[in-house]
Every structure is written in structure tokens, then in C-alpha cells.
Motif scaffolding. Structure first.
Motif, PDB file in Angstrom:
ATOM      1  N   PRO A   7       9.456   3.292   1.730  1.00  0.00           N
ATOM      2  CA  PRO A   7      10.309   3.021   2.749  1.00  0.00           C
ATOM      3  C   PRO A   7       9.769   4.186   3.461  1.00  0.00           C
ATOM      4  O   PRO A   7      10.221   3.589   4.972  1.00  0.00           O
ATOM      5  CB  PRO A   7      11.553   3.544   2.194  1.00  0.00           C
ATOM      6  CG  PRO A   7      11.076   4.059   0.656  1.00  0.00           C
ATOM      7  CD  PRO A   7      10.153   3.834   0.752  1.00  0.00           C
ATOM      8  N   ALA A   8       9.105   4.785   3.602  1.00  0.00           N
ATOM      9  CA  ALA A   8       8.807   6.261   4.634  1.00  0.00           C
ATOM     10  C   ALA A   8       7.728   5.246   5.243  1.00  0.00           C
ATOM     11  O   ALA A   8       7.172   5.507   6.627  1.00  0.00           O
ATOM     12  CB  ALA A   8       8.016   7.545   3.383  1.00  0.00           C
ATOM     13  N   LEU A   9       6.627   4.302   4.733  1.00  0.00           N
ATOM     14  CA  LEU A   9       5.961   4.193   5.385  1.00  0.00           C
ATOM     15  C   LEU A   9       5.458   2.744   6.525  1.00  0.00           C
ATOM     16  O   LEU A   9       6.773   2.100   5.663  1.00  0.00           O
ATOM     17  CB  LEU A   9       4.380   3.344   5.045  1.00  0.00           C
ATOM     18  CG  LEU A   9       3.923   5.115   3.589  1.00  0.00           C
ATOM     19  CD1 LEU A   9       2.947   4.523   2.912  1.00  0.00           C
ATOM     20  CD2 LEU A   9       3.685   6.449   5.098  1.00  0.00           C
ATOM     21  N   ARG A  10       4.580   2.252   7.106  1.00  0.00           N
ATOM     22  CA  ARG A  10       4.606   1.028   8.438  1.00  0.00           C
ATOM     23  C   ARG A  10       4.618   0.351   7.076  1.00  0.00           C
ATOM     24  O   ARG A  10       3.837   0.021   7.128  1.00  0.00           O
ATOM     25  CB  ARG A  10       4.625   0.835   9.726  1.00  0.00           C
ATOM     26  CG  ARG A  10       4.949   1.830  10.398  1.00  0.00           C
ATOM     27  CD  ARG A  10       4.057   2.315  12.023  1.00  0.00           C
ATOM     28  NE  ARG A  10       4.913   3.591  12.406  1.00  0.00           N
ATOM     29  CZ  ARG A  10       5.502   3.674  13.210  1.00  0.00           C
ATOM     30  NH1 ARG A  10       6.596   2.445  13.380  1.00  0.00           N
ATOM     31  NH2 ARG A  10       6.430   5.146  14.051  1.00  0.00           N
ATOM     32  N   ILE A  11       5.197  -1.107   7.358  1.00  0.00           N
ATOM     33  CA  ILE A  11       4.654  -2.311   7.113  1.00  0.00           C
ATOM     34  C   ILE A  11       3.223  -2.649   7.009  1.00  0.00           C
ATOM     35  O   ILE A  11       2.025  -3.216   5.663  1.00  0.00           O
ATOM     36  CB  ILE A  11       5.314  -3.869   7.338  1.00  0.00           C
ATOM     37  CG1 ILE A  11       6.895  -3.767   7.278  1.00  0.00           C
ATOM     38  CG2 ILE A  11       4.978  -5.169   6.106  1.00  0.00           C
ATOM     39  CD1 ILE A  11       7.628  -3.840   5.690  1.00  0.00           C
ATOM     40  N   GLY A  12       2.403  -2.681   7.899  1.00  0.00           N
ATOM     41  CA  GLY A  12       1.149  -2.674   8.187  1.00  0.00           C
ATOM     42  C   GLY A  12       0.297  -1.717   7.284  1.00  0.00           C
ATOM     43  O   GLY A  12      -0.703  -1.840   6.966  1.00  0.00           O
ATOM     44  N   SER A  13       0.183  -0.730   7.325  1.00  0.00           N
ATOM     45  CA  SER A  13      -0.162   0.348   6.236  1.00  0.00           C
ATOM     46  C   SER A  13      -0.071   0.367   5.366  1.00  0.00           C
ATOM     47  O   SER A  13      -1.608  -0.037   4.476  1.00  0.00           O
ATOM     48  CB  SER A  13      -0.147   1.651   6.431  1.00  0.00           C
ATOM     49  OG  SER A  13       1.141   2.108   6.469  1.00  0.00           O
ATOM     50  N   GLN A  14       0.869  -0.167   4.522  1.00  0.00           N
ATOM     51  CA  GLN A  14       0.719  -1.233   2.897  1.00  0.00           C
ATOM     52  C   GLN A  14      -0.077  -2.345   2.552  1.00  0.00           C
ATOM     53  O   GLN A  14      -0.430  -2.222   1.518  1.00  0.00           O
ATOM     54  CB  GLN A  14       2.349  -0.709   2.464  1.00  0.00           C
ATOM     55  CG  GLN A  14       3.334   0.752   3.519  1.00  0.00           C
ATOM     56  CD  GLN A  14       4.254   0.532   2.574  1.00  0.00           C
ATOM     57  OE1 GLN A  14       4.667   0.506   1.254  1.00  0.00           O
ATOM     58  NE2 GLN A  14       5.593   0.751   3.528  1.00  0.00           N
ATOM     59  N   LEU A  15       0.359  -3.295   3.710  1.00  0.00           N
ATOM     60  CA  LEU A  15       0.132  -4.311   3.618  1.00  0.00           C
ATOM     61  C   LEU A  15      -1.536  -3.895   3.504  1.00  0.00           C
ATOM     62  O   LEU A  15      -2.012  -4.600   2.767  1.00  0.00           O
ATOM     63  CB  LEU A  15       0.327  -5.355   4.422  1.00  0.00           C
ATOM     64  CG  LEU A  15       2.386  -6.025   4.576  1.00  0.00           C
ATOM     65  CD1 LEU A  15       2.128  -7.010   4.866  1.00  0.00           C
ATOM     66  CD2 LEU A  15       2.404  -6.630   2.973  1.00  0.00           C
ATOM     67  N   THR A  16      -2.171  -3.364   4.605  1.00  0.00           N
ATOM     68  CA  THR A  16      -2.927  -3.873   5.341  1.00  0.00           C
ATOM     69  C   THR A  16      -4.488  -2.633   3.666  1.00  0.00           C
ATOM     70  O   THR A  16      -5.651  -2.301   3.947  1.00  0.00           O
ATOM     71  CB  THR A  16      -3.647  -3.444   6.539  1.00  0.00           C
ATOM     72  OG1 THR A  16      -3.500  -1.963   5.785  1.00  0.00           O
ATOM     73  CG2 THR A  16      -3.179  -4.177   7.650  1.00  0.00           C
TER      74      THR A  16
END
Lengths: 594, 272
Positions: free
Chosen positions: A395-404
Motif C-alpha cells: 500500500p505504500a508504493l505507487r502502482i507503477g513501481s510495483q508493476l514494473t
């Protein structure tokens, strides 16, 4: 169902707890016996004042010729009585306040909780000094002072525990039943927080002892001619250079009493912690059995005779063989405990290390899944979709950095390249405003959108296999249909093979080309999705499952209740040949059973 | 029968529930109308955020509506005094979703049921006859009264939670997603029990679920909630067979295995 989910806790005796109880028992015995036999030596004034240690007075005498050792031992009674009384007052009042606030109206509760918090923030020793100064010097004013000062901390801890228990369903149900407030406290709140309260009480006992001794030491507590450990320390301080032993004995007594209370508290905490005492088996590498010769060269994934065992040797998956061809969607269906997730997670190499995994063959293309593979190879060959999109994202990280992450870490793409590709992937599955979504945090997206984004992210590495573990179980039915549609589109347009795990027969029959029914760690039946949809099933267990499922297509008068244990049968209607005759446990499995 | 037909056990008229105030206010129920007649089961379906749990809480009195009226047997609950409402409370009982947190782990089944029968004294010995009766109603052996919840499976716990609600002899039972946490075979066991109890005890029930298959199985009437509004209500076969609202249509077509379910063409030559 998970009958063993909450096993009854067994009390565990630890060394610390036993030592603590023995020490405390000695102190209590001293408190009872010493005043009976040593009062004279402790309190009679004699001319032998301020003597050093001798055979008659082991620790010497004080200014008035009283035996130091006897005084220290006799003082145990008053000290323990005061400490026990203080602890009792603090605990009873703390519990009463801490639980009662949960029955009070919301505003009163909020106000009381704020007052308690303010009281906790104020240093309790200064608080008790204040009270002692107001009440005057003396034994019982010290007891009152310390107990009042200890109430807020205890009340706050009780209130916190009561807060979580009062959220449980049985408390709200009791309210609906019309159970009165005091009864809710005694029947539902207190029994369920008894253990932590006991532990806290032991801790409060230890701190109270120190506080009372401090008060007596500075002259505010016990007054002459009475004496407790703190008072003795106060008397000893005057002669600290000429008669050091006079101060040593009470200090030792305080330490022993405090230590025993702490040991009992810690021991109780450890004994009641359900997570304590869990034993892990030895970690073991996956067995390195060479690939079987009868490998189906056409199959993309081949699993031959997979077994998974617990560290204690209990088999969870009992010899499962399956193959997935390129472009094929294979469904694993079964109830909880059937071994379907364990089977899938062993293929993904994601089982906890304490579980023993062995198989004759387990490969994906040319990749031997029984070996430790490079994380990069695994991450780019297998795409994983988990059950709950709400918890599989940080929940603390942006979607983008997790998906990439996979593209950046394992494919070595730059941040910008990975970002661009992901935006395109999201756009491909018709997620609106993909660039904005990439910069958002998980809570800003709906569960369905997160799950679709997760599926899209598995595709950027162009995996050969997607393993989806109950990917639609946490989703609403219309969103589930969207996600299933997306799986179908990916499979049709990109030809990606999939292993789809679900407990929902309707979902599996709609999506999958082949369906494997599991129960009790074994495969019971293999059939095609069409056969399942048409009800052309052969195994009694599968038949029973279908008969147990309510359906909008037809209203069944009575559903058949299945007891999974009644169907501990083997795969009797298997149209694929079962594994070869040499079905034996591999050497690796035996190691774990030790 | 005709009298009860004319006056529903439960009636909701234009019930509004708003959480928060000012700009952060969220209206969860936007004027809901519903009624349940004696001996009937109303299935309440809706997706997450549709307001179906809030509706249940408003009915049992855990949430206070901002507007509209909720009446039991013709009497408006929202206008009742505190004491009246407390007696009214026992007339509506709820069976919660999670069978693991709905039973106090430190009380025997007998104690739990005794509390439902007599909340003041809750003495299982005084009420052993009734406890035996309710346990046999849910097909459990009388001697289980001596045992603790952890000795039971999820399905058995759910049955005990149902027995606890029945023991109050309420006018209305609200079942909030009572099969969602259960395995298929256990779900069948609970649904069969509910079906039998409906016949034997002439239960009046609100059955809340996100599972359209399950609601179809147990309900006489169905109510579809969407974003806090009732989009459709009516006889279960009529609604499933010929949905009037486009959302209901979409919902029913999303049920896998249902007649309108379509997720696109299969891959050509999927099976080699």
C-alpha cells in the motif's frame, strides 16, 4: 473446513517461569515465617550497635544493635503486602475503567480515553509523589499513591484489548440478544483477555515494588518503627561507608522479588503465546531426480508424481501427475485442503522451505523446476496472479513501481522503458487513464482494476505459463466476469498457457480447456471444460460436488451434502495413464520424516 | 395468513443512511424501500459497496438511519424509546458471516445457547431442555452442549450460530453472507438446513449474499441493491427469468455457468 485452525493452547513450562515461581515461593515463605521467628532479633534494641559481620550477626547490626539480616527478612512481609495491595487496587480499578469505557456512549468513551492518555503521558512517579505529598507520609498513603498512579497505564492497556475483542461478532451478537453491559464484560470480554492481563499484572507487580521502595527510600512511604525494603535502604544510606552490608541486603531482596515477578510475567507471556514452541523441520533442497524418460515432449509443463510433505512427514500432496500443453488452460478445482494450491505453488517454486517437495519430473519447457533456478529465469517464465489484489500490492508504493519491478530487476529495462511498456499493457486491457493509474497508490484503485493490472503486469515478461491462484475469489461477480474475459482474451490472442486454481466449479468450467478435480492431495478426475459444463462426469466425488452446488440454471430441491473424507478414493476414471509402476518416494522425502 | 400478508413483518420506507457529515459525507442507502412478509425469505443481493450490509445493520439497529422509517409488525422502530427498542431488539436476530469469530471461544455451546434463551442468568443447567431442543433442530447431538467452539468444524459452528439466533425465537432472522466463508460441501449442508428450517419453523428471513446462485436457491423474493438504491424487487423466478433493470441483467449474466454467461470465444484448437 479448517478444524485445526485454532487448536487449544497447551501450557508450556519454561525455565524462566519455573525459576520465577520458585524464587517467588521462597519470598512468600520468608514473608510468612521470618516475622514469626526473627521479630526479636530484628526489632529488639541491643547495645551491640554498628557491628560488622560476625557468627552471631551474619551481616552485622545497625545503629541500634538490631540484626541486619533479620530486619531484611522480616521486612519482606510488609513489602510484599504493600506491593500486592497496590497491584490489586491498580489492576482491579484499571480493568474496571478499561472495560467500562466500551459500554459507555461513544462521546463519554472518547473523553475518558483522552483523559487516560493524558494521565499516562504524565510521569507516574511524579504523579505518585504528588499524591503521597497530599495524603501525607505513611504506609497506606504510599500504597494509595502508587496504585492511583498505576491505574491509567493499566486502564489504557485493558481498553486497547477490550477494543479489539468488542469488535468480534460474538460481542455484537450478545448485544442483539439483549445481554446487559456488565454481563458482556464478565462473560465475553474478560475471559478472552485473561492471559495478557495476567502477564501485565506480573509486570505491574515488579514496577510497583520499585515505586513503593523508592517512596519509602526518600522518606515519604513507610515510617518508623515500621520498615520495608525501601525504609531499610534509607537507614542504610546513612552508614553506606561504614556499614555497606546494611544497604546490600535490602537491595538484593528488592532485586530478587522484582526479578521473580518479571520472570513469571515473561514466562506466562511465552507460555500463552500460540506462536511459541513451533518447531521447524530442517530445510531441504528440492530433490534432484533426473527428468523421466517418458517425458511428454509436446507438453509445456510436465509434473510427474509430485508429493509435498510437512516437516513431520505428513503427506499433503500424494503423487500428482499432470501436464499442460502450450496454449492450454488447465483448471485445478477442489475444496480447501485438497492440495490444489500446494500443487500450483510447487510448480512456481514458492512453497515454504520447510515443506518437502519431490517428484520424478517437474519441468517447464527445458527448465527443471526441481532445481533451484535463477530468480530471473523463474520470474520471466512464470507469471503469477494471487487471490486478493488488496493484499498482494504494497500500500505504500505507487502502482507503477510495483508493476514494473519484474521488468526492471529481471529484464534490466530502464525505468522509462518499463514504465512505457506497462502503460501500453494497461491500455491494451482497456484500463482508463493508464499513465495516471501508474502514479496512483493501490488504495485509489478498485479491487477489480488492481487485479486486471496485476494480470497485465505478468504479461510484459511474455511468460510461458501464468499460474493464477483463486484470482477472482475476492472479486464481485460482474468484476469476476471482466477478469475471466481478460484471461480468455490473453489465452486466445497470445496463446499463453495457464494453470487456473479455483474452488468455483462454474468459473473453472467456463474458462478452462481441461479440468483436474482434486481431493485430499490426490487427483480424482480429469475432464474437459465442456464435459464438466454438460455434467458428463464420472467420479462420484465430482458428481457430488455438482449436486452440492446451487445454480440459477435449475432449482434443486435438496443439495447433496458432500463429506470430502468419504471420497478418499483414487483416480479411478483417469483417461491419462497414471505414473509408472515405480512410484516410490524419492530420497529427499525420507529425510524430512526424520 | 391473510392478515400477515396485509401487514409485513418488516417494512422499510425510504430509508436513508449517511456516514460522516459535510463534504466527506457518504450516502450509503439512498431511500430504500423493502418489505418482508411472515414466513417468507427475502434475498438481498448486491456487490461490494451496494449497501447491503448497512441495510442489515440499520434493520437490527446497529446503524441509525438519517431518514425514512423501519417498522416491525407495523410499529416504527426509529421512533421508539430506548427501553422499547431494547425489547424490540430480541425480535430481530442476526447470523454473522464468520463462524470463527461469532462464538466466544471461552464459553461452551450450552452456555452460548443459554445466554440466547436467558441473557440475564445464562445458566445452561436451567435451560437444558431447550438447549437440547435447539441442538436437535440443527441436527447436533445434545451432548455437544458441554463442548467448546474450537472442537467444531466451520459448518458445525455456523449451525450453532443459527441455533443461537433461533433460540431467541425472533420474528425475523437476518443471515448476512452466512455461507461465504464455507466450502462448497459445507455450504450445501447449511443451505439444506436453512431450507428445512424454513418449512418446519415457518421462518421469516432476510438472506444477504453476493452469490446469486445461493440467493436463488433459498429465496422467495429478491431485492437487488446497486449503489445504495433498490433497482429491482420481486418474485425470485420472475426477476431471474426476466430482469427488468439493466444492472440486474448484467449481474445475472455474470454468473459463471448461467445461461447468459459469455467471456468470449475459446482459443481455436485449444485441445491438440
Amino acid at each position: 473446513m479448517a478444524e485445526t485452525a485454532r487448536p487449544r493452547r497447551r501450557f508450556r513450562w519454561t525455565t524462566g517461569l519455573i525459576v520465577g515461581i520458585v524464587m517467588m515461593s521462597i519470598m512468600v515463605l520468608t514473608a510468612i515465617l521470618a516475622p514469626m521467628f526473627l521479630s526479636d532479633a530484628a526489632e529488639k534494641l541491643t547495645p551491640q550497635a554498628s557491628q560488622g559481620p560476625s557468627a552471631e550477626h551474619w551481616l552485622g547490626t545497625d545503629d541500634f544493635g538490631r540484626d541486619v539480616l533479620a530486619r531484611s527478612l522480616v521486612a519482606t512481609r510488609l513489602t510484599l503486602l504493600m506491593t500486592a495491595a497496590t497491584t490489586a487496587i491498580a489492576v482491579v480499578a484499571g480493568i474496571a475503567i478499561g472495560t467500562a469505557v466500551w459500554l459507555a456512549p461513544r462521546r463519554v468513551r472518547a473523553a475518558v480515553l483522552r483523559v487516560i492518555e493524558a494521565a499516562v503521558a504524565y510521569p507516574s512517579l511524579i504523579f505518585s509523589l504528588l499524591i503521597a505529598a497530599i495524603l501525607g507520609q505513611g504506609t497506606w498513603s504510599a500504597v494509595l499513591a502508587i496504585s492511583i498512579a498505576s491505574i491509567p497505564a493499566f486502564a489504557r492497556l485493558t481498553a486497547n484489548m477490550a477494543a479489539s475483542i468488542s469488535q468480534r461478532n460474538y460481542v455484537s451478537t450478545a448485544r442483539l440478544l439483549g445481554v446487559s453491559g456488565p454481563h458482556i464484560i464478565t462473560r465475553h470480554l474478560l475471559p478472552n483477555m485473561a492471559e495478557p492481563l495476567l502477564v501485565l499484572t506480573a509486570t505491574v507487580f515488579a514496577t510497583t515494588l520499585i515505586d513503593l521502595s523508592s517512596l519509602s527510600f526518600i522518606g515519604l512511604g513507610v515510617q518508623n518503627p515500621e520498615y520495608d525494603f525501601g525504609r531499610l535502604l534509607n537507614e542504610g544510606l546513612v552508614n553506606i561507608y561504614s556499614q555497606p552490608l546494611q544497604a546490600v541486603m535490602p537491595s538484593i531482596m528488592i532485586t530478587i522479588t522484582g526479578l521473580s515477578a518479571m520472570l513469571i510475567g515473561d514466562g506466562l507471556a511465552a507460555a500463552t503465546d500460540p506462536r511459541g514452541g513451533r518447531k521447524f523441520g530442517s530445510l531441504r533442497k528440492a530433490s534432484e531426480v533426473p527428468a523421466s524418460l517418458r517425458a511428454d515432449t509436446e507438453a509445456l509443463v510436465e509434473v510427474d508424481n509430485l508429493t509435498v510433505t510437512t516437516p513431520s512427514g505428513v503427506p499433503l500432496v500424494k503423487g500428482v501427475s499432470l501436464s499442460i500443453h502450450a496454449g492450454e488452460v488447465v483448471g485445478l478445482v477442489g475444496e480447501s485442503g485438497s492440495g490444489k494450491s500446494l500443487t500450483a505453488m510447487s510448480i512456481a517454486g514458492l512453497l515454504p522451505e520447510e515443506l518437502g517437495v519431490s517428484a520424478k519430473t517437474m519441468r517447464l519447457g527445458g527448465l527443471n523446476l526441481l532445481k533451484k533456478n535463477k530468480p530471473r529465469e523463474l520470474a520471466t517464465s512464470i507469471g503469477l496472479v494471487y487471490q486478493d489484489p488488496g493484499t498482494s500490492f504494497n500500500p505504500a508504493l505507487r502502482i507503477g513501481s510495483q508493476l514494473t519491478e519484474v521488468s526492471r530487476v529481471h529484464l534490466g529495462q530502464s525505468r522509462n522503458t518499463a514504465f512505457g511498456r506497462m502503460v501500453k499493457a494497461l491500455a491494451d486491457i482497456r484500463i482508463t487513464q493508464p499513465e495516471k493509474r501508474m502514479k496512483q497508490h493501490p488504495h485509489e484503485l478498485s479491487g477489480g482494476m488492481l487485479q486486471r493490472a496485476m494480470i497485465a503486469s505478468t504479461l510484459v515478461t511474455d511468460p510461458r505459463l501464468i499460474i493464477a491462484d483463486e484470482p477472482t475469489t475476492a472479486l464481485d461477480v460482474t468484476v469476476q466476469a471482466d477478469v475471466l474475459r481478460q484471461f480468455r482474451t490473453i489465452n486466445r490472442e497470445m496463446g499463453t498457457a495457464m494453470l487456473f486454481i479455483s474452488h468455483d466449479i462454474g468459473v473453472v468450467q467456463a474458462l478452462c480447456d481441461k479440468v483436474i478435480v482434486m481431493n485430499g492431495g490426490k487427483i480424482l478426475e480429469r475432464l474437459t471444460g465442456e464435459e464438466l459444463a454438460a455434467g458428463k462426469v464420472k467420479h462420484p466425488y465430482t458428481k457430488a460436488l455438482l449436486a452440492a452446488t446451487p445454480s440459477i440454471a435449475e432449482r434443486k430441491a435438496e443439495l447433496v451434502t458432500v463429506s470430502a473424507k468419504d471420497f478418499a478414493l483414487d483416480e479411478i476414471y483417469d483417461d491419462e495413464p497414471a505414473g509408472g509402476g515405480d512410484v516410490t518416494t524419492s530420497p529427499g522425502t525420507k529425510e524430512t520424516t526424520k | 395468513m391473510n392478515a400477515s400478508q396485509s401487514q409485513p413483518v418488516l417494512e422499510l420506507k425510504d430509508v436513508k443512511v449517511t456516514f460522516g457529515s459535510g463534504r466527506s459525507a457518504a450516502t450509503v442507502l439512498k431511500g430504500v424501500n423493502a418489505s418482508i412478509h411472515a414466513g417468507k425469505t427475502l434475498g438481498i443481493v448486491g456487490e461490494s459497496g451496494s449497501g447491503k450490509s448497512t441495510m442489515a445493520k440499520a434493520i437490527v439497529g446497529l446503524v441509525k438511519p438519517n431518514g425514512g422509517l423501519i417498522s416491525f409488525s407495523g410499529r416504527d422502530v426509529t421512533k421508539m424509546s430506548g427501553a422499547e427498542r431494547r425489547t424490540m431488539r430480541r425480535a430481530v436476530q442476526m447470523v454473522p458471516q464468520d463462524p470463527y469469530s461469532s462464538l466466544n471461544p471461552r464459553r461452551t455451546i450450552g452456555q452460548t445457547l443459554a445466554e440466547a434463551i436467558d441473557p440475564l442468568r445464562a445458566n445452561p443447567k436451567e435451560h437444558s431442555e431447550k438447549i437440547t431442543h435447539w441442538l436437535s433442530t440443527i441436527r447436533l447431538d445434545p451432548e455437544v452442549a458441554e463442548r467448546y467452539p474450537h472442537e467444531f468444524s466451520g459448518g458445525q459452528r455456523q449451525r450453532i450460530a443459527i441455533a443461537r439466533a433461533l433460540a431467541v425465537q425472533p420474528k425475523l432472522i437476518i443471515a448476512d453472507e452466512i455461507t461465504s466463508a464455507l466450502d462448497l460441501s459445507v455450504q450445501a449442508e447449511i443451505l439444506n438446513l436453512i431450507g428445512r428450517l424454513r418449512k418446519e419453523l415457518d421462518l421469516t428471513m432476510a438472506f444477504i449474499s453476493h452469490d446469486l446462485d445461493v440467493v436463488h436457491h433459498v429465496s422467495d423474493e429478491i431485492l437487488v441493491l446497486f449503489h445504495g438504491e433498490v433497482v429491482e424487487q420481486g418474485d425470485v423466478d420472475a426477476v431471474y427469468g426476466n430482469p427488468q433493470h439493466p444492472y440486474t441483467r448484467r449481474l445475472i449474466d455474470s454468473v459463471p455457468g448461467g445461461p447468459g454467461f459469455d467471456i468470449g470465444e475459446r482459443r481455436v484448437a485449444a485441445v491438440p
